[in-house]
Motif scaffolding. Structure first.
Motif, PDB file in Angstrom:
ATOM      1  N   LYS A  70     -15.475   1.706   4.956  1.00  0.00           N
ATOM      2  CA  LYS A  70     -16.536   1.021   4.197  1.00  0.00           C
ATOM      3  C   LYS A  70     -17.315   0.035   5.079  1.00  0.00           C
ATOM      4  O   LYS A  70     -18.529  -0.117   4.931  1.00  0.00           O
ATOM      5  N   SER A  71     -16.607  -0.622   5.993  1.00  0.00           N
ATOM      6  CA  SER A  71     -17.245  -1.603   6.886  1.00  0.00           C
ATOM      7  C   SER A  71     -16.711  -1.383   8.308  1.00  0.00           C
ATOM      8  O   SER A  71     -15.716  -2.006   8.711  1.00  0.00           O
ATOM      9  N   PRO A  72     -17.356  -0.512   9.072  1.00  0.00           N
ATOM     10  CA  PRO A  72     -16.861  -0.131  10.402  1.00  0.00           C
ATOM     11  C   PRO A  72     -16.633  -1.298  11.379  1.00  0.00           C
ATOM     12  O   PRO A  72     -15.772  -1.212  12.248  1.00  0.00           O
ATOM     13  N   LYS A  73     -17.344  -2.385  11.204  1.00  0.00           N
ATOM     14  CA  LYS A  73     -17.134  -3.494  12.139  1.00  0.00           C
ATOM     15  C   LYS A  73     -15.760  -4.141  11.964  1.00  0.00           C
ATOM     16  O   LYS A  73     -15.301  -4.862  12.838  1.00  0.00           O
ATOM     17  N   LEU A  74     -15.068  -3.841  10.856  1.00  0.00           N
ATOM     18  CA  LEU A  74     -13.700  -4.324  10.676  1.00  0.00           C
ATOM     19  C   LEU A  74     -12.727  -3.682  11.665  1.00  0.00           C
ATOM     20  O   LEU A  74     -11.606  -4.146  11.824  1.00  0.00           O
ATOM     21  N   GLU A  75     -13.179  -2.633  12.336  1.00  0.00           N
ATOM     22  CA  GLU A  75     -12.357  -2.007  13.384  1.00  0.00           C
ATOM     23  C   GLU A  75     -11.913  -3.064  14.403  1.00  0.00           C
ATOM     24  O   GLU A  75     -10.805  -2.993  14.928  1.00  0.00           O
ATOM     25  N   ARG A  76     -12.765  -4.044  14.638  1.00  0.00           N
ATOM     26  CA  ARG A  76     -12.434  -5.157  15.554  1.00  0.00           C
ATOM     27  C   ARG A  76     -11.138  -5.854  15.134  1.00  0.00           C
ATOM     28  O   ARG A  76     -10.390  -6.343  15.967  1.00  0.00           O
ATOM     29  N   PHE A  77     -10.872  -5.900  13.838  1.00  0.00           N
ATOM     30  CA  PHE A  77      -9.698  -6.600  13.312  1.00  0.00           C
ATOM     31  C   PHE A  77      -8.606  -5.646  12.827  1.00  0.00           C
ATOM     32  O   PHE A  77      -7.699  -6.066  12.118  1.00  0.00           O
ATOM     33  N   HIS A 133      -6.057  -4.234  14.293  1.00  0.00           N
ATOM     34  CA  HIS A 133      -4.713  -4.657  14.690  1.00  0.00           C
ATOM     35  C   HIS A 133      -4.258  -5.872  13.872  1.00  0.00           C
ATOM     36  O   HIS A 133      -3.109  -5.933  13.437  1.00  0.00           O
ATOM     37  N   VAL A 134      -5.157  -6.800  13.652  1.00  0.00           N
ATOM     38  CA  VAL A 134      -4.847  -7.991  12.852  1.00  0.00           C
ATOM     39  C   VAL A 134      -4.471  -7.575  11.431  1.00  0.00           C
ATOM     40  O   VAL A 134      -3.481  -8.058  10.878  1.00  0.00           O
ATOM     41  N   LEU A 135      -5.245  -6.678  10.851  1.00  0.00           N
ATOM     42  CA  LEU A 135      -4.967  -6.212   9.495  1.00  0.00           C
ATOM     43  C   LEU A 135      -3.625  -5.480   9.420  1.00  0.00           C
ATOM     44  O   LEU A 135      -2.882  -5.629   8.452  1.00  0.00           O
ATOM     45  N   GLU A 136      -3.315  -4.729  10.464  1.00  0.00           N
ATOM     46  CA  GLU A 136      -2.018  -4.053  10.507  1.00  0.00           C
ATOM     47  C   GLU A 136      -0.874  -5.071  10.588  1.00  0.00           C
ATOM     48  O   GLU A 136       0.160  -4.897   9.946  1.00  0.00           O
ATOM     49  N   GLU A 137      -1.081  -6.127  11.364  1.00  0.00           N
ATOM     50  CA  GLU A 137      -0.075  -7.192  11.453  1.00  0.00           C
ATOM     51  C   GLU A 137       0.084  -7.907  10.108  1.00  0.00           C
ATOM     52  O   GLU A 137       1.193  -8.227   9.697  1.00  0.00           O
ATOM     53  N   ILE A 138      -1.028  -8.128   9.435  1.00  0.00           N
ATOM     54  CA  ILE A 138      -0.991  -8.761   8.109  1.00  0.00           C
ATOM     55  C   ILE A 138      -0.187  -7.885   7.153  1.00  0.00           C
ATOM     56  O   ILE A 138       0.645  -8.372   6.406  1.00  0.00           O
ATOM     57  N   GLU A 139      -0.447  -6.589   7.221  1.00  0.00           N
ATOM     58  CA  GLU A 139       0.268  -5.670   6.334  1.00  0.00           C
ATOM     59  C   GLU A 139       1.781  -5.712   6.587  1.00  0.00           C
ATOM     60  O   GLU A 139       2.572  -5.624   5.649  1.00  0.00           O
ATOM     61  N   LEU A 140       2.185  -5.873   7.831  1.00  0.00           N
ATOM     62  CA  LEU A 140       3.614  -5.975   8.155  1.00  0.00           C
ATOM     63  C   LEU A 140       4.249  -7.221   7.528  1.00  0.00           C
ATOM     64  O   LEU A 140       5.445  -7.249   7.258  1.00  0.00           O
ATOM     65  N   GLU A 170     -15.877  -8.609  -1.159  1.00  0.00           N
ATOM     66  CA  GLU A 170     -17.277  -8.370  -1.502  1.00  0.00           C
ATOM     67  C   GLU A 170     -18.076  -8.252  -0.210  1.00  0.00           C
ATOM     68  O   GLU A 170     -17.882  -9.034   0.721  1.00  0.00           O
ATOM     69  N   ALA A 171     -18.970  -7.274  -0.156  1.00  0.00           N
ATOM     70  CA  ALA A 171     -19.861  -7.049   0.988  1.00  0.00           C
ATOM     71  C   ALA A 171     -19.071  -7.120   2.301  1.00  0.00           C
ATOM     72  O   ALA A 171     -18.037  -6.486   2.432  1.00  0.00           O
ATOM     73  N   ASP A 172     -19.559  -7.907   3.262  1.00  0.00           N
ATOM     74  CA  ASP A 172     -18.888  -8.049   4.559  1.00  0.00           C
ATOM     75  C   ASP A 172     -18.072  -9.333   4.641  1.00  0.00           C
ATOM     76  O   ASP A 172     -17.793  -9.840   5.728  1.00  0.00           O
ATOM     77  N   ASN A 173     -17.686  -9.869   3.501  1.00  0.00           N
ATOM     78  CA  ASN A 173     -16.983 -11.150   3.483  1.00  0.00           C
ATOM     79  C   ASN A 173     -15.661 -11.137   4.253  1.00  0.00           C
ATOM     80  O   ASN A 173     -15.318 -12.118   4.908  1.00  0.00           O
ATOM     81  N   LEU A 174     -14.915 -10.037   4.187  1.00  0.00           N
ATOM     82  CA  LEU A 174     -13.635  -9.993   4.898  1.00  0.00           C
ATOM     83  C   LEU A 174     -13.866 -10.108   6.398  1.00  0.00           C
ATOM     84  O   LEU A 174     -13.199 -10.895   7.077  1.00  0.00           O
ATOM     85  N   TYR A 175     -14.833  -9.359   6.892  1.00  0.00           N
ATOM     86  CA  TYR A 175     -15.160  -9.445   8.322  1.00  0.00           C
ATOM     87  C   TYR A 175     -15.607 -10.858   8.682  1.00  0.00           C
ATOM     88  O   TYR A 175     -15.122 -11.447   9.647  1.00  0.00           O
ATOM     89  N   ASP A 176     -16.521 -11.405   7.904  1.00  0.00           N
ATOM     90  CA  ASP A 176     -17.050 -12.744   8.190  1.00  0.00           C
ATOM     91  C   ASP A 176     -15.945 -13.803   8.131  1.00  0.00           C
ATOM     92  O   ASP A 176     -15.889 -14.701   8.977  1.00  0.00           O
ATOM     93  N   ALA A 177     -15.065 -13.698   7.156  1.00  0.00           N
ATOM     94  CA  ALA A 177     -13.975 -14.674   7.015  1.00  0.00           C
ATOM     95  C   ALA A 177     -13.012 -14.585   8.198  1.00  0.00           C
ATOM     96  O   ALA A 177     -12.608 -15.615   8.744  1.00  0.00           O
ATOM     97  N   LEU A 178     -12.652 -13.367   8.585  1.00  0.00           N
ATOM     98  CA  LEU A 178     -11.746 -13.209   9.729  1.00  0.00           C
ATOM     99  C   LEU A 178     -12.397 -13.691  11.015  1.00  0.00           C
ATOM    100  O   LEU A 178     -11.761 -14.348  11.850  1.00  0.00           O
ATOM    101  N   ASP A 179     -13.671 -13.393  11.172  1.00  0.00           N
ATOM    102  CA  ASP A 179     -14.404 -13.840  12.362  1.00  0.00           C
ATOM    103  C   ASP A 179     -14.422 -15.370  12.447  1.00  0.00           C
ATOM    104  O   ASP A 179     -14.121 -15.948  13.487  1.00  0.00           O
ATOM    105  N   LYS A 180     -14.753 -16.010  11.347  1.00  0.00           N
ATOM    106  CA  LYS A 180     -14.766 -17.480  11.325  1.00  0.00           C
ATOM    107  C   LYS A 180     -13.363 -18.047  11.512  1.00  0.00           C
ATOM    108  O   LYS A 180     -13.174 -19.023  12.242  1.00  0.00           O
ATOM    109  N   PHE A 181     -12.394 -17.440  10.852  1.00  0.00           N
ATOM    110  CA  PHE A 181     -11.021 -17.914  10.983  1.00  0.00           C
ATOM    111  C   PHE A 181     -10.601 -17.942  12.456  1.00  0.00           C
ATOM    112  O   PHE A 181     -10.105 -18.948  12.953  1.00  0.00           O
TER     113      PHE A 181
END
Length: 163
Positions: free
Chosen positions: A129-136, A138-145, A52-63
């Protein structure tokens, strides 16, 4: 040169590690520890709402912010304990950060399963949908692996608690 020191105080300063780059004092370590302890449940608000909204970005940032803070606390306590195993204070600090790390990992056990098992998990679509997720990216690609290794939330929590 004789390296048979009976205690750490006999070791020349130039051969000791400098932990002040992490914390200036043990009191500073405890201030950081207590502050981080207040935030150990902060990611729970994203459970079931990551996409929802920018929650994925915010959650990864906090994590990653909290995880890095835990690692710094861990390194300091671990190295201080290794300086002199007879000093109970550092054994206690080490135990405290290990417990906090375990609590943190238990609290975020929902994160990877929820990301991977979501119908919305498409890295390119998420970034569009949320361009600031570009920061993550590589992380998302690793998660997908890791997709074939990540179990459901309950199993991941159980595995975390067994460690």
């Amino acid at each position: 040169m004789d390296y048979n020191y009976k205690n750490r105080n006999e070791v020349p300063e130039k051969y000791r590690w400098d932990l002040t780059k992490y914390f200036k004092s043990d009191e500073d370590w405890y201030l950081e520890y207590e502050d981080l302890k207040k935030h150990i449940n902060d990611l729970n608000c994203y459970k079931g709402k990551l996409f929802e909204a920018d929650n994925l970005y915010d959650a990864l940032d906090k994590f990653y912010t909290y995880n890095n803070r835990i690692e710094i606390l861990y390194v300091y306590a671990s190295l201080k304990q290794d300086e002199d195993l007879s000093v109970d204070k550092y054994g206690k600090m080490y135990s405290e950060i290990c417990i906090l790390d375990s609590e943190f990992n238990s609290n975020i056990s929902f994160l990877m399963p929820e990301i991977l098992h979501s119908k919305y998990f498409n890295i390119n679509e998420l970034i569009k949908k949320s361009p600031k997720l570009e920061r993550f990216k590589h992380v998302l690609e690793e998660i997908e692996l890791d997709r074939k290794y990540v179990k459901d939330e309950k199993t991941e929590e159980l595995i975390t608690n067994l460690n």
